[in-house]
Design an enzyme around this catalytic site. Structure first.
Site, short mmCIF file in Angstrom:
data_model
loop_
_atom_site.label_atom_id
_atom_site.label_comp_id
_atom_site.label_asym_id
_atom_site.label_seq_id
_atom_site.Cartn_x
_atom_site.Cartn_y
_atom_site.Cartn_z
N HIS A 95 0.85 -1.19 0.00
CA HIS A 95 0.00 0.00 0.00
C HIS A 95 0.89 1.24 0.00
O HIS A 95 1.94 1.27 0.63
CB HIS A 95 -0.91 -0.01 1.24
N GLU A 97 0.70 3.93 1.52
CA GLU A 97 1.00 4.48 2.86
C GLU A 97 2.17 3.75 3.48
O GLU A 97 2.97 4.33 4.22
CB GLU A 97 -0.26 4.41 3.75
N GLU A 165 -3.80 2.38 -7.37
CA GLU A 165 -4.25 3.44 -6.47
C GLU A 165 -3.36 4.67 -6.64
O GLU A 165 -2.28 4.74 -6.06
CB GLU A 165 -4.15 2.98 -5.01
N SER A 210 -10.51 7.09 -3.16
CA SER A 210 -11.75 7.83 -2.96
C SER A 210 -12.94 7.24 -3.71
O SER A 210 -13.80 7.98 -4.20
CB SER A 210 -11.55 9.31 -3.32
N GLY A 231 -11.06 2.55 0.98
CA GLY A 231 -10.63 2.93 2.32
C GLY A 231 -11.80 3.48 3.12
O GLY A 231 -12.64 2.75 3.64
C1 PEP Z 1 -6.95 2.95 0.30
O1 PEP Z 1 -6.53 3.18 1.42
O2 PEP Z 1 -6.54 1.96 -0.30
C2 PEP Z 1 -7.94 3.87 -0.27
C3 PEP Z 1 -8.24 3.74 -1.53
O3 PEP Z 1 -8.48 4.83 0.57
P1 PEP Z 1 -9.70 5.84 0.22
O4 PEP Z 1 -10.80 4.99 -0.41
O5 PEP Z 1 -10.11 6.39 1.55
O6 PEP Z 1 -9.18 6.85 -0.72
#
Ligand code: PEP
Length: 247
Positions: A95, A97, A165, A210, A231
């Site tokens: 991920h 993050e 992502e 998102s 997320g």
């Molecule tokens: C994620 O953490 O993989 C993600 C897509 O978060 P969000 O949907 O909040 O953007």
């Protein structure tokens, strides 16, 4: 070759307590009749309780990360074997993050993928460019480089997915345009076919960034989109179910 079965996975990140298990059960109660496989990836300490709470339902439980080694002196880390032992069936790896906060490289993500395979976990391998990389026109080579560097050849024949992502779309409310998503997913599909042959047609390529009830239908029906990694909107049963049923 048929289309891959879509996967919609919720990434709860560092959110959720024992009191949140009811939300997971509400999700499980509402998924019947959906067209996707559905997973929730809670914090590691909730995994075992969630897998018990969801036993017998259609919702799978997954981890958010796993160490590349099976055991040892790695304070605070969790191994793939531990995730499987707690009831996980899938695991999110690489991920953004974690790539950013823990400096995870493609090579390390690849090592984690091998650990997941050793313990029968289905990896969801995340890739995505930063805003600076997109603005510099580097999105495609960056993402394709991550795909090639993070997916070891041992994945051939195993169930796994790739989640595209864009980093700038995660948790920001911004989403990539359908044209951008389709362009990237097509490039990822071509790369997977080059790496794994014709069977790559069955690898779901998820979009993440998102995704919410208001944009889910458009995104989930875009070409080469095989599901979503969600997320924030996966924390509330009503929102996550609306996304699942948008398929
Ligand atoms: C994620 O953490 O993989 C993600 C897509 O978060 P969000 O949907 O909040 O953007």
């Amino acid at each position: 070759m048929t289309a891959p079965t879509p996967l919609i996975a919720g990434n709860w990140k560092m959110n959720g307590l024992a009191s949140s298990l009811g939300e997971a059960q509400a999700i499980a109660a509402g998924v019947a009749g959906g067209k996707a496989r559905v997973a929730i990836c809670p914090p590691a300490v909730l995994l075992e309780r969630m897998s018990r709470a969801l036993a017998g339902t259609e919702v799978l439980v997954g981890g958010q990360d796993a160490h590349g080694e099976d055991a040892g002196a790695f304070t605070g880390d969790v191994s793939a074997e531990m995730l499987a032992d707690a009831g996980a069936r899938l695991v999110i790896l690489g991920h953004s993050e974690r790539r950013e906060a823990y400096h995870e490289t493609d090579a390390l993500v690849g090592k984690k993928v091998l650990a997941a395979l050793r313990w029968g976990l289905e990896p969801i391998v995340c890739v995505g460019e930063t805003l600076a990389q997109r603005q510099a026109g580097e999105a495609l080579p960056v993402v394709i480089g991550q795909v090639r560097g993070s997916l070891p050849p041992e994945l051939a024949g195993h169930l796994f997915s790739v989640a595209y992502e864009p980093v700038w779309a995660i948790g920001t409310g911004l989403t990539a345009t359908v044209a951008d998503i389709e362009e990237m997913h097509s490039a990822i599909r071509a790369t997977l076919t080059d790496m794994f042959g014709a069977s790559a047609a069955l690898i779901p390529i998820l979009y993440g960034g998102s995704v919410k009830p208001a944009n889910a239908r458009e995104i989930l029906h875009a070409a080469e989109v095989g599901g979503a990694l969600v997320g924030g909107a996966s924390l509330k049963a009503a929102d996550f179910l609306a996304i699942i049923h948008a398929l």
